[in-house]
Design a protein around this motif. Structure first.
Motif, PDB file in Angstrom:
ATOM      1  N   HIS A 218      -2.759   1.056  -9.936  1.00 47.54           N
ATOM      2  CA  HIS A 218      -1.291   0.807  -9.255  1.00 47.54           C
ATOM      3  C   HIS A 218      -1.398   0.871  -7.667  1.00 47.54           C
ATOM      4  O   HIS A 218      -1.730   1.604  -7.140  1.00 47.54           O
ATOM      5  N   SER A 219      -1.179  -0.354  -7.314  1.00 50.85           N
ATOM      6  CA  SER A 219      -1.164  -0.679  -5.974  1.00 50.85           C
ATOM      7  C   SER A 219       0.406  -0.831  -5.409  1.00 50.85           C
ATOM      8  O   SER A 219       1.224  -0.928  -6.132  1.00 50.85           O
ATOM      9  N   ASN A 220       0.443  -0.811  -4.144  1.00 49.26           N
ATOM     10  CA  ASN A 220       1.781  -0.801  -3.349  1.00 49.26           C
ATOM     11  C   ASN A 220       1.846  -1.486  -2.254  1.00 49.26           C
ATOM     12  O   ASN A 220       3.007  -2.029  -1.800  1.00 49.26           O
ATOM     13  N   SER A 221       0.865  -2.389  -1.808  1.00 50.32           N
ATOM     14  CA  SER A 221       1.172  -3.108  -0.609  1.00 50.32           C
ATOM     15  C   SER A 221      -0.242  -4.227  -0.466  1.00 50.32           C
ATOM     16  O   SER A 221      -1.192  -3.777  -0.915  1.00 50.32           O
ATOM     17  N   ILE A 222       0.054  -5.281  -0.085  1.00 48.52           N
ATOM     18  CA  ILE A 222      -0.888  -6.519   0.227  1.00 48.52           C
ATOM     19  C   ILE A 222      -0.766  -6.940   1.535  1.00 48.52           C
ATOM     20  O   ILE A 222       0.433  -7.025   2.050  1.00 48.52           O
ATOM     21  N   ARG A 223      -1.603  -7.265   2.380  1.00 49.99           N
ATOM     22  CA  ARG A 223      -1.529  -7.955   3.699  1.00 49.99           C
ATOM     23  C   ARG A 223      -2.818  -8.910   3.698  1.00 49.99           C
ATOM     24  O   ARG A 223      -4.042  -8.676   3.356  1.00 49.99           O
TER      25      ARG A 223
END
Length: 390
Positions: A218-223
């Motif tokens: 479970h992931s919540n941000s990408i940049r």
């Protein structure tokens, strides 16, 4: 007799060969037809026929509730001389994107857009959202649908984050319901997939990977990594354009090499259900540090206490930290570095958004009558469109 027998055998052989050729051809036609059907079905699965998008007849009435409120009353603290200033991108009732100024006044909104989890205001004034209908969509400043993308089937959902990359493509964080893992998908304006990355192919990169979990990645941000001093100094792991990911279930922040797909850098020490990892860009104090909202979900470091932290990516040392006695959000939350050393913090389940000075002084605080989600500050000249008070 021998000659006639030989001719008969040759004729028989030729007849058998013809039968084999015909049989092979029939099989090839059948296999080819099946492959065509499968290909067509896969295309249909990738982009199934769409229902009417943003049908006004199906729109809820959330936007009609806003005039019943006085949004300026939601600003509890504001010290203009100490604040970094700018516009704030917020959700009304977690669904309607809007922009409010430092006094809480609504200066622009998209009343007929429904988004969930995240929206991005691009520099040209377009709005990118994860729609409540599970489509990735881009709207104009005036709220017209300009582009959309649909994942391949109902078991694949975009969630938590999307970014428009420097190339103009969109990078989408998605979940595969079949394999119960997350993946990243880069799509162009024509809807073509130009790059993808799957957790399930890189489980060896994560020592704490739990194969028994129903949501192990479970992931919540990408940049996209910005230009930075580490790469300028020769460290290839921090090449601008590589992808920085926050994986909450793994208590890990990591970097994907965009060219090879390898996980080239990880940070896990001291992280506890963290959200929103971002590298501080050049020109902002602390440039090159990794900022995170460290939730304290499992109380690994303090009971019911969250922290906003700026972490040195080479040494792992915490270069700056904010926490306080009543600062806690079990899930959600962001920490955005601002010009002038201030940090904008969204305590989603704490119910407030606040801007703090380096020593912890709160100089702006916004407390709406609903849970705030991923508030982002942008400069006044972020996009060319003029704002107007509504």
């Amino acid at each position: 007799m021998s000659t006639d027998g030989s001719e008969n055998r040759v004729a028989g052989t030729r007849g058998s060969t013809r039968k084999i050729v015909i049989a092979v051809a029939i099989v090839a036609i059948l296999v080819g037809a099946a492959l065509v059907r499968e290909h067509v079905q896969s295309l249909d699965c990738r982009q199934p026929p769409l229902a009417v998008i943003d049908d006004p007849a199906q729109l809820d009435e959330l936007h009609l509730e806003l005039p019943e409120h006085d949004p300026t009353s939601w600003v509890r603290t504001y010290e203009p001389e100490r604040s970094s200033g700018g516009y704030n991108l917020v959700f009304f009732r977690r669904r309607v994107p809007m922009i409010v100024d430092m006094n809480g006044r609504v200066v622009h909104s998209w009343p007929h857009v429904r988004a969930t989890g995240r929206f991005r205001l691009n520099r040209d004034g377009s709005l990118a959202v994860i729609g409540s209908d599970n489509l990735v969509k881009e709207y104009t400043w005036d709220g017209e649908l300009a582009w959309h993308y649909q994942l391949k089937d109902a078991h694949n959902l975009p969630h938590h984050d999307l970014i428009r990359m420097r190339s103009g493509n969109y990078l989408i964080l998605a979940h595969d319901g079949h394999g119960h893992t997350d993946y990243l998908l880069e799509v162009d304006r024509e809807g073509g997939v130009v790059w993808d990355w799957w957790f399930e192919k890189h489980t060896d990169s994560f020592p704490d990977w739990d194969p028994e979990s129903t949501d192990p990645s479970h992931s919540n941000s990408i940049r996209e990594l910005p230009p930075n001093r580490w790469y300028d100094g020769g460290d290839q792991r921090f090449r601008p354009g590589n992808i920085l990911v926050s994986a909450r279930s793994l208590n890990t922040v990591f970097i994907i090499d965009k060219e090879s797909g390898d996980v080239v850098w990880t940070l896990a020490e001291g992280l506890d259900g963290q959200h929103e990892a971002v590298m501080i860009q050049q020109g902002v104090p602390g440039a090159g540090l990794i900022m995170v909202f460290n939730n304290g979900l499992e109380n690994l470091f303090d009971y019911r206490r969250s922290k906003a932290q700026a972490i040195h990516p080479i040494t792992g040392e915490v270069a700056w930290e904010y926490s306080s006695k009543f600062f806690f959000s079990s899930v959600g939350g962001t920490a955005q570095p601002l010009p002038g050393k201030n940090v904008l913090i969204t305590s989603s389940h704490g119910g407030r958004v606040f801007e703090v000075r380096p020593r912890g002084r709160i100089v702006w605080e916004w407390v709406p009558p609903f849970l705030p989600m991923r508030v982002e500050r942008v400069p006044y000249d972020h996009c060319p469109q003029p704002v107007s008070y509504t």
